[in-house]
Enzyme design. Sequence first.
Site, mmCIF file in Angstrom:
data_model
loop_
_atom_site.group_PDB
_atom_site.id
_atom_site.type_symbol
_atom_site.label_atom_id
_atom_site.label_comp_id
_atom_site.label_asym_id
_atom_site.label_seq_id
_atom_site.Cartn_x
_atom_site.Cartn_y
_atom_site.Cartn_z
ATOM 1 N N HIS A 238 0.863 -1.183 0.000
ATOM 2 C CA HIS A 238 0.000 0.000 0.000
ATOM 3 C C HIS A 238 0.904 1.240 0.000
ATOM 4 O O HIS A 238 0.949 2.008 0.969
ATOM 5 C CB HIS A 238 -0.907 -0.028 1.225
ATOM 6 N N GLN B 105 -0.221 4.993 0.957
ATOM 7 C CA GLN B 105 -0.398 5.288 2.380
ATOM 8 C C GLN B 105 0.927 5.708 3.012
ATOM 9 O O GLN B 105 0.974 6.590 3.879
ATOM 10 C CB GLN B 105 -0.972 4.066 3.102
ATOM 11 N N ASP C 103 -2.504 -1.686 12.144
ATOM 12 C CA ASP C 103 -3.504 -1.790 11.076
ATOM 13 C C ASP C 103 -4.477 -2.888 11.497
ATOM 14 O O ASP C 103 -4.237 -3.611 12.478
ATOM 15 C CB ASP C 103 -2.785 -2.144 9.753
ATOM 16 N N CYS D 23 -3.573 3.497 9.274
ATOM 17 C CA CYS D 23 -4.014 3.941 7.942
ATOM 18 C C CYS D 23 -5.524 4.132 7.871
ATOM 19 O O CYS D 23 -6.018 4.816 6.980
ATOM 20 C CB CYS D 23 -3.542 2.957 6.880
ATOM 21 N N ARG E 35 -3.125 11.952 2.757
ATOM 22 C CA ARG E 35 -3.318 11.138 1.546
ATOM 23 C C ARG E 35 -3.568 12.073 0.354
ATOM 24 O O ARG E 35 -3.072 11.855 -0.744
ATOM 25 C CB ARG E 35 -4.522 10.185 1.710
HETATM 26 N N1 NVA Z 1 -4.489 -3.914 5.468
HETATM 27 C C1 NVA Z 1 -5.736 -3.259 5.138
HETATM 28 C C2 NVA Z 1 -5.497 -1.848 4.755
HETATM 29 C C3 NVA Z 1 -6.737 -1.056 4.414
HETATM 30 C C4 NVA Z 1 -6.458 0.351 3.977
HETATM 31 C C5 NVA Z 1 -6.432 -4.012 4.017
HETATM 32 O O1 NVA Z 1 -5.760 -4.435 3.064
HETATM 33 O O2 NVA Z 1 -7.639 -4.216 4.118
HETATM 34 N N1 CP Z 2 -6.216 3.851 4.330
HETATM 35 C C1 CP Z 2 -6.950 3.584 3.221
HETATM 36 O O1 CP Z 2 -6.407 3.209 2.156
HETATM 37 O O2 CP Z 2 -8.276 3.776 3.376
HETATM 38 P P1 CP Z 2 -9.440 3.369 2.352
HETATM 39 O O3 CP Z 2 -9.507 1.860 2.335
HETATM 40 O O4 CP Z 2 -10.663 4.002 2.914
HETATM 41 O O5 CP Z 2 -9.090 3.893 0.987
#
Ligand code: NVA
Ligand code: CP
Length: 307
Positions: free
Chosen positions: A131, A134, A219, A259, A287
């Site tokens: 990600h 982020q 997270d 995040c 962001r």
């Molecule tokens: N680790 C989480 C981050 C969400 C922004 C996911 O992948 O669902």
């Molecule tokens: N942190 C993040 O990526 O949030 P969303 O899943 O809401 O985009």
Amino acid sequence: MTVRHFLTLLDLSTDELRQLIRRGIELKALQHRGEPHESLRGKVLAMIFEKSSTRTRVSFEAGMAQLGGYAMFLSPRDTQLGRGEPVEDSARVLSRMVDIIMIRTFDHDTVERFSAFSLTPVINALTDMHHPCQLLADMQTFHELRGDIRGRTVAWIGDGNNMCQSYIHAATQYDFQLRIACPSGYEPDGGMVAEAGDRITIVRDPREAARGAHLVVTDVWTSMGQENEQKKRSRTFSPYQVNSAVMKEADPEALFMHCLPAHRGEEVSADVIDGPQSVVWDEAENRLHAQKALLEFLLHESTPGQA
Ligand code: NVA
Ligand code: CP
């Protein structure tokens, strides 16, 4: 033809990443002062979302509008991607029509295949592996509030997931120590850990990871796509909550980041996420600014060609 993609933090040099922090801070000031900054007038961003999103969608969409461009939301439910049109064909078609493409999906392989056939820059807006967007926001937030992160210590508490793996890349690119506390069997990718070398330490005890840390990050325990493992994960991760006992081990000036979306009472206690060390709202706002800097950078550095 040169096309710069952003699939992981390793796609940019350390200098380029630092330049993005500077530009993100500038763009934030312009936005806060209400000064127009339409550097991407007429440019179009296509946004492919195969998973849910609040922050990512709104920040990219608002960001493009503020830069004078346009953002288009594409869901697999109503595009041919959801009906099995090959990723490679979709990449060839979309990249002849728009200037830049953002993708949130499951397999990291999908963004790699897409970018291999795209004539315009591709941004990874979250895969099961990474990600990176982020991290741009997190690094800008730390820089604004505490200065350069080089040489500092970051504690990652919880799952060795996509966010954790982007933190591993960040440790290399921004030059900090990363202590990861995770349960056995939930470690980040071994190859990535090995590549990052002695910047990474993996421990089992969250308090040990947090000791003296300048930034504590967590997270969700169950990421998107893992919903059927939720019960088991809740049990396994219960000793990994970031709460005041964990924060007490960290440096007194330590920041807390997440995040989002967060689950109070699971990976973080309410008193920590809503407490004075938490900077999650600044982090979420960044962001917007960090990705505006990224959009400008990728479009400026790329000279898209013909197929
Ligand atoms: N680790 C989480 C981050 C969400 C922004 C996911 O992948 O669902
Ligand atoms: N942190 C993040 O990526 O949030 P969303 O899943 O809401 O985009």
